[in-house]
Design an enzyme around this catalytic site. Sequence first.
Site, PDB file in Angstrom:
ATOM      1  N   LYS A 287       0.943  -1.051   0.262  1.00 14.05           N
ATOM      2  CA  LYS A 287      -0.197   0.289  -0.046  1.00 14.05           C
ATOM      3  C   LYS A 287       1.237   1.288   0.167  1.00 14.05           C
ATOM      4  CE  LYS A 287      -4.123   1.290   2.914  1.00 14.05           C
ATOM      5  NZ  LYS A 287      -4.452   1.053   3.561  1.00 14.05           N
TER       6      LYS A 287
ATOM      7  N   SER B 195      -9.915  -0.974   7.489  1.00 14.59           N
ATOM      8  CA  SER B 195      -9.547  -0.756   5.558  1.00 14.59           C
ATOM      9  C   SER B 195      -8.581  -2.371   4.995  1.00 14.59           C
ATOM     10  CB  SER B 195      -7.894   0.398   5.327  1.00 14.59           C
ATOM     11  OG  SER B 195      -8.713   1.269   5.780  1.00 14.59           O
TER      12      SER B 195
ATOM     13  N   SER C 214     -10.094   1.475   3.091  1.00 12.62           N
ATOM     14  CA  SER C 214      -8.685   2.070   2.059  1.00 12.62           C
ATOM     15  C   SER C 214      -8.250   0.983   1.387  1.00 12.62           C
ATOM     16  CB  SER C 214      -8.123   3.523   2.598  1.00 12.62           C
ATOM     17  OG  SER C 214      -7.203   3.058   3.922  1.00 12.62           O
TER      18      SER C 214
END
Length: 324
Positions: A102, A207, A183
């Site tokens: 990420k 997330s 996310s």
Amino acid sequence: SSLLLILLAILPSGSHIITGYGFSIREATIDDLQLAFKQNQLTSRQLVDFYIGEIRKLNPVLHGVIEVNPDALYEADKADHERNAKAPRSLSGLHGIPILVKDTIGTKDKLNTTADSFALLGSVVPRDAGVVTKLRNAGAIILGKASLSEWANFMSLAAPSGFSARGGQGKNPYVLSVTPCGSSSGLAILAAANLVAVALGTETDGSILCPANFNSVVGIKPTVGLTSRAGVIPVSPRQDTIRPICRTVTDAVYVLDAIVGFDPRDNEATKAASVFIPQGGYRQFLNENGLKGKRMGVVREPFLDSYNGTSAIPAFEHHLNVLK
Ligand SMILES: *[C@@H]1O[C@H](CO)[C@@H](O)[C@H](O)[C@H]1NC(C)=O
Ligand SMILES: *[C@@H]1O[C@H](CO)[C@@H](O)[C@H](O)[C@H]1NC(C)=O
């Protein structure tokens, strides 16, 4: 929609078999890949080459990747040399395996670390995040940065999940019009669409669990401190955790085993939690029949209420029956 048609047109053209030995990379697990390495059916370079090709083809539709590591093929060659020379590091399960992280996780290489925001583009981090150091020590290849809901969803309460100014709108590969959830949207999209072997993200509140759920992949939520937050763009020190998103439970456990443990740069939390890491790691607890004989509770109300009358209900019941 036309996007779906484009994707359908692209998907079957993907080369299922890329080595001359009949080994298929699509849906391959870490164990499959390591066996193929060992039997000289596959090299890390071929693997990285395959994923870069798939990213080129599918990312314009899916928007799961924001940057590919320009040194990934060089890293792959290095891993292949180490394996051939039987270097000690090459015995690790993640050795030569490409991983996407990420964009909140710092990497000191040619990749930017921006939380998918233009505000941080071009900034240079002083060092790798603690978890990235552990991944590199295990021989994993950082293939690139995955997109996310900009600033891990804390940009705006109204921003769509999986959207960022840099990456655009991440798409759920199963149903392009449905949210991939965030996310860590990019990671789940990439794992689901076979654009990388394994992926690493962060969770503050949902997330990982939400994108793993929406993209039908596996996420593990560890206790705070089990994985170091050092070098990761923070949201909440009480809740942030770094964790894997993969296609199988076994793959996720292999990644977890590689990243857990003490890190002096996240001293307090990792020191307290590292006491609980079992000797020999978590993989010893993997059990194919682990669900046998277990009783499961299913909370239908109120969680299913909003799906009442939709095709989601029979689909849910069908999968529940398969589990049984
Ligand atoms: C990092 O961002 C800069 C723009 O500031 C860009 O030129 C560069 O290509 C980016 N790096 C990668 C690996 O994409
Ligand atoms: C679902 O809808 C049906 C009729 O459309 C209704 O009879 C039922 O009570 C609803 N169930 C829930 C859980 O809302």
